[in-house]
Design a protein around this motif. Sequence first.
Motif, short mmCIF file in Angstrom:
data_model
loop_
_atom_site.label_atom_id
_atom_site.label_comp_id
_atom_site.label_asym_id
_atom_site.label_seq_id
_atom_site.Cartn_x
_atom_site.Cartn_y
_atom_site.Cartn_z
N GLY A 178 0.83 -1.20 0.00
CA GLY A 178 0.00 0.00 0.00
C GLY A 178 0.86 1.26 0.00
N GLN A 179 0.24 2.39 -0.28
CA GLN A 179 0.98 3.64 -0.38
C GLN A 179 1.67 4.01 0.93
OE1 GLN A 179 -0.89 6.91 -2.42
NE2 GLN A 179 0.22 8.41 -1.20
N ASP A 180 0.99 3.86 2.06
CA ASP A 180 1.60 4.24 3.34
C ASP A 180 2.85 3.42 3.64
OD1 ASP A 180 -0.38 6.14 3.69
OD2 ASP A 180 -1.58 4.89 5.04
N ALA A 181 2.77 2.11 3.41
CA ALA A 181 3.93 1.24 3.65
C ALA A 181 5.07 1.56 2.68
CB ALA A 181 3.52 -0.22 3.53
N TYR A 182 4.73 1.87 1.43
CA TYR A 182 5.72 2.23 0.42
C TYR A 182 6.44 3.52 0.83
CZ TYR A 182 7.50 3.54 -4.25
OH TYR A 182 8.28 3.90 -5.32
N VAL A 183 5.66 4.52 1.23
CA VAL A 183 6.24 5.79 1.65
C VAL A 183 7.18 5.57 2.84
CG1 VAL A 183 5.70 8.02 2.73
CG2 VAL A 183 4.41 7.25 0.72
N GLU A 184 6.76 4.76 3.80
CA GLU A 184 7.60 4.46 4.97
C GLU A 184 8.89 3.75 4.55
OE1 GLU A 184 9.09 4.38 8.71
OE2 GLU A 184 7.34 5.50 8.02
N GLU A 185 8.77 2.77 3.67
CA GLU A 185 9.94 2.02 3.20
C GLU A 185 10.95 2.94 2.52
OE1 GLU A 185 10.84 -1.07 -0.37
OE2 GLU A 185 9.19 -1.63 0.95
#
Length: 150
Positions: free
Chosen positions: A84-91
């Motif tokens: 998901g976008q939130d996990a991608y941004v965090e990564e």
Amino acid sequence: MIRIGGVVRVARVLTAATALAVVAVSAAACGDGGEAAVSTAAAASGPSEAGLRAAAEEWSKAIAEGDYAAAYGFRSARCRLTIGQDAYVEELSQRYAGRDLAGAEPEITVAVTGETGQVSVRYTDERAGEDDTAPATWKFVDGSWRYDTC
């Protein structure tokens, strides 16, 4: 007289339908999960090296500026299913923490075969050696180049 009224009613219905269509298209563009960030100019040339290079440059610029949500907008639908976008941004926030990627232009290499492309991006900051420079697969889907290495 009745005929004129019928024509007026039809015209009003068509005007209302057109207005609703415009609103629907506008709403879809606003809620696309970042897809609006993907350049239409990059797609205008079809599945070409120039179009892929333009998309890769926009993607790498988003990365360099720390706009990871915009970078997420370049992912293919298949890759969006994996994260998901939130996990991608965090990564990506963790991966690129403390780096000055906006200081110099990255080296971008592209190759296209049909509707599949290979892109290598090499940033040139002090920690560039930490990057995975293996080519990433991109796909030309519905008029846009999409990052398809998941």
